[in-house]
Design a protein around this motif. Sequence first.
Motif, PDB file in Angstrom:
ATOM      1  N   GLU A  29       0.812  -1.218   0.000  1.00 47.76           N
ATOM      2  CA  GLU A  29       0.000   0.000   0.000  1.00 47.76           C
ATOM      3  C   GLU A  29       0.847   1.270   0.000  1.00 47.76           C
ATOM      4  O   GLU A  29       0.363   2.343  -0.333  1.00 47.76           O
ATOM      5  N   TYR A  30       2.139   1.175   0.357  1.00 46.73           N
ATOM      6  CA  TYR A  30       3.024   2.336   0.361  1.00 46.73           C
ATOM      7  C   TYR A  30       3.912   2.411  -0.887  1.00 46.73           C
ATOM      8  O   TYR A  30       4.647   3.374  -1.060  1.00 46.73           O
ATOM      9  N   ALA A  31       3.864   1.400  -1.734  1.00 49.34           N
ATOM     10  CA  ALA A  31       4.780   1.308  -2.872  1.00 49.34           C
ATOM     11  C   ALA A  31       4.709   2.518  -3.801  1.00 49.34           C
ATOM     12  O   ALA A  31       5.724   2.939  -4.350  1.00 49.34           O
ATOM     13  N   ASN A  32       3.553   3.084  -3.985  1.00 50.99           N
ATOM     14  CA  ASN A  32       3.418   4.230  -4.890  1.00 50.99           C
ATOM     15  C   ASN A  32       3.871   5.548  -4.267  1.00 50.99           C
ATOM     16  O   ASN A  32       3.867   6.576  -4.937  1.00 50.99           O
ATOM     17  N   ASN A  33       4.280   5.517  -2.996  1.00 47.42           N
ATOM     18  CA  ASN A  33       4.732   6.747  -2.334  1.00 47.42           C
ATOM     19  C   ASN A  33       6.156   7.127  -2.703  1.00 47.42           C
ATOM     20  O   ASN A  33       6.589   8.228  -2.404  1.00 47.42           O
ATOM     21  N   GLY A  34       6.890   6.218  -3.309  1.00 48.07           N
ATOM     22  CA  GLY A  34       8.271   6.502  -3.681  1.00 48.07           C
ATOM     23  C   GLY A  34       9.234   6.266  -2.533  1.00 48.07           C
ATOM     24  O   GLY A  34       8.844   5.991  -1.402  1.00 48.07           O
ATOM     25  N   CYS A  35      10.495   6.414  -2.822  1.00 48.27           N
ATOM     26  CA  CYS A  35      11.564   6.147  -1.863  1.00 48.27           C
ATOM     27  C   CYS A  35      11.697   7.290  -0.855  1.00 48.27           C
ATOM     28  O   CYS A  35      11.646   8.466  -1.211  1.00 48.27           O
ATOM     29  N   ASN A  36      11.912   6.928   0.372  1.00 44.95           N
ATOM     30  CA  ASN A  36      12.077   7.879   1.458  1.00 44.95           C
ATOM     31  C   ASN A  36      13.291   8.796   1.262  1.00 44.95           C
ATOM     32  O   ASN A  36      13.330   9.893   1.789  1.00 44.95           O
ATOM     33  N   PHE A  37      14.284   8.342   0.504  1.00 42.15           N
ATOM     34  CA  PHE A  37      15.506   9.119   0.324  1.00 42.15           C
ATOM     35  C   PHE A  37      15.446  10.077  -0.870  1.00 42.15           C
ATOM     36  O   PHE A  37      16.395  10.817  -1.110  1.00 42.15           O
ATOM     37  N   MET A  38      14.354  10.064  -1.612  1.00 42.89           N
ATOM     38  CA  MET A  38      14.237  10.955  -2.780  1.00 42.89           C
ATOM     39  C   MET A  38      13.736  12.336  -2.351  1.00 42.89           C
ATOM     40  O   MET A  38      12.746  12.453  -1.646  1.00 42.89           O
ATOM     41  N   ARG A  39      14.456  13.349  -2.797  1.00 42.24           N
ATOM     42  CA  ARG A  39      14.092  14.751  -2.541  1.00 42.24           C
ATOM     43  C   ARG A  39      14.213  15.509  -3.850  1.00 42.24           C
ATOM     44  O   ARG A  39      15.291  15.552  -4.445  1.00 42.24           O
ATOM     45  N   ASN A  40      13.122  16.103  -4.305  1.00 41.85           N
ATOM     46  CA  ASN A  40      13.119  16.880  -5.544  1.00 41.85           C
ATOM     47  C   ASN A  40      13.691  16.085  -6.718  1.00 41.85           C
ATOM     48  O   ASN A  40      14.460  16.606  -7.513  1.00 41.85           O
ATOM     49  N   GLY A  41      13.336  14.802  -6.779  1.00 45.87           N
ATOM     50  CA  GLY A  41      13.758  13.952  -7.884  1.00 45.87           C
ATOM     51  C   GLY A  41      15.178  13.428  -7.792  1.00 45.87           C
ATOM     52  O   GLY A  41      15.662  12.782  -8.715  1.00 45.87           O
ATOM     53  N   LEU A  42      15.866  13.708  -6.699  1.00 44.13           N
ATOM     54  CA  LEU A  42      17.242  13.255  -6.524  1.00 44.13           C
ATOM     55  C   LEU A  42      17.386  12.470  -5.228  1.00 44.13           C
ATOM     56  O   LEU A  42      16.719  12.761  -4.239  1.00 44.13           O
ATOM     57  N   CYS A  43      18.300  11.508  -5.227  1.00 39.13           N
ATOM     58  CA  CYS A  43      18.562  10.719  -4.023  1.00 39.13           C
ATOM     59  C   CYS A  43      19.468  11.522  -3.097  1.00 39.13           C
ATOM     60  O   CYS A  43      20.566  11.921  -3.494  1.00 39.13           O
ATOM     61  N   GLU A  44      19.009  11.727  -1.867  1.00 39.89           N
ATOM     62  CA  GLU A  44      19.814  12.494  -0.928  1.00 39.89           C
ATOM     63  C   GLU A  44      21.062  11.732  -0.476  1.00 39.89           C
ATOM     64  O   GLU A  44      21.961  12.323   0.116  1.00 39.89           O
ATOM     65  N   LEU A  45      21.144  10.442  -0.775  1.00 39.53           N
ATOM     66  CA  LEU A  45      22.319   9.656  -0.413  1.00 39.53           C
ATOM     67  C   LEU A  45      23.361   9.598  -1.529  1.00 39.53           C
ATOM     68  O   LEU A  45      24.482   9.146  -1.302  1.00 39.53           O
ATOM     69  N   HIS A  46      23.009  10.066  -2.721  1.00 42.77           N
ATOM     70  CA  HIS A  46      23.908   9.986  -3.870  1.00 42.77           C
ATOM     71  C   HIS A  46      25.242  10.681  -3.573  1.00 42.77           C
ATOM     72  O   HIS A  46      25.283  11.800  -3.109  1.00 42.77           O
ATOM     73  N   GLY A  47      26.317   9.931  -3.806  1.00 40.41           N
ATOM     74  CA  GLY A  47      27.646  10.489  -3.617  1.00 40.41           C
ATOM     75  C   GLY A  47      28.153  10.495  -2.190  1.00 40.41           C
ATOM     76  O   GLY A  47      29.252  10.964  -1.929  1.00 40.41           O
ATOM     77  N   THR A  48      27.373   9.953  -1.253  1.00 42.04           N
ATOM     78  CA  THR A  48      27.785   9.957   0.153  1.00 42.04           C
ATOM     79  C   THR A  48      28.564   8.709   0.541  1.00 42.04           C
ATOM     80  O   THR A  48      29.179   8.674   1.598  1.00 42.04           O
ATOM     81  N   GLY A  49      28.483   7.668  -0.290  1.00 44.54           N
ATOM     82  CA  GLY A  49      29.079   6.392   0.070  1.00 44.54           C
ATOM     83  C   GLY A  49      28.117   5.518   0.850  1.00 44.54           C
ATOM     84  O   GLY A  49      28.444   4.405   1.231  1.00 44.54           O
ATOM     85  N   PHE A  50      26.909   6.025   1.108  1.00 43.54           N
ATOM     86  CA  PHE A  50      25.892   5.275   1.848  1.00 43.54           C
ATOM     87  C   PHE A  50      24.733   4.837   0.964  1.00 43.54           C
ATOM     88  O   PHE A  50      23.681   4.469   1.462  1.00 43.54           O
ATOM     89  N   GLU A  51      24.922   4.860  -0.348  1.00 49.47           N
ATOM     90  CA  GLU A  51      23.863   4.446  -1.253  1.00 49.47           C
ATOM     91  C   GLU A  51      23.551   2.968  -1.022  1.00 49.47           C
ATOM     92  O   GLU A  51      24.466   2.155  -0.936  1.00 49.47           O
ATOM     93  N   PRO A  52      22.277   2.605  -0.899  1.00 50.19           N
ATOM     94  CA  PRO A  52      21.920   1.188  -0.771  1.00 50.19           C
ATOM     95  C   PRO A  52      22.388   0.420  -2.003  1.00 50.19           C
ATOM     96  O   PRO A  52      22.336   0.916  -3.127  1.00 50.19           O
ATOM     97  N   LEU A  53      22.880  -0.811  -1.794  1.00 52.55           N
ATOM     98  CA  LEU A  53      23.402  -1.606  -2.901  1.00 52.55           C
ATOM     99  C   LEU A  53      22.390  -1.782  -4.023  1.00 52.55           C
ATOM    100  O   LEU A  53      22.735  -1.706  -5.196  1.00 52.55           O
ATOM    101  N   GLU A  54      21.150  -2.032  -3.655  1.00 49.21           N
ATOM    102  CA  GLU A  54      20.139  -2.248  -4.691  1.00 49.21           C
ATOM    103  C   GLU A  54      20.030  -1.039  -5.603  1.00 49.21           C
ATOM    104  O   GLU A  54      20.008  -1.165  -6.821  1.00 49.21           O
ATOM    105  N   CYS A  55      19.994   0.124  -5.032  1.00 48.60           N
ATOM    106  CA  CYS A  55      19.879   1.338  -5.836  1.00 48.60           C
ATOM    107  C   CYS A  55      21.134   1.561  -6.661  1.00 48.60           C
ATOM    108  O   CYS A  55      21.070   1.793  -7.865  1.00 48.60           O
ATOM    109  N   LEU A  56      22.280   1.506  -6.014  1.00 50.23           N
ATOM    110  CA  LEU A  56      23.545   1.783  -6.682  1.00 50.23           C
ATOM    111  C   LEU A  56      23.816   0.802  -7.813  1.00 50.23           C
ATOM    112  O   LEU A  56      24.081   1.193  -8.941  1.00 50.23           O
TER     113      LEU A  56
END
Length: 94
Positions: A29-56
């Motif tokens: 029921e939450y799947a259409n809400n999108g990822c918790n780490f997405m802000r303004n269409g960008l991943c807030e973890l990108h480039g931090t070294g903490f990107e989840p393996l699945e995403c990266l």
Amino acid sequence: MMLEIAPDMTFGVLSPAFKGCEGNFALQEYANNGCNFMRNGLCELHGTGFEPLECLFCHHERKGLGQKCHEDIEKDWNSAAGKRLVNRWVNTNL
């Protein structure tokens, strides 16, 4: 993060949470809400070294190989070490 359970219920996978599903089991029921780490269409973890393996690996570095990538990551979670980590997370979060 949220806990996804394998279809055969033999192991779990910790993954980026759907918005509204943080610290809980993955619920469709939450799947259409999108990822918790997405802000303004960008991943807030990108480039931090903490990107989840699945995403990266499955969504960025190995485009078009999603299913194979998911199967490879599942092998890590369906192991003694993966199951210990999930148990530790469950005991801390749920």
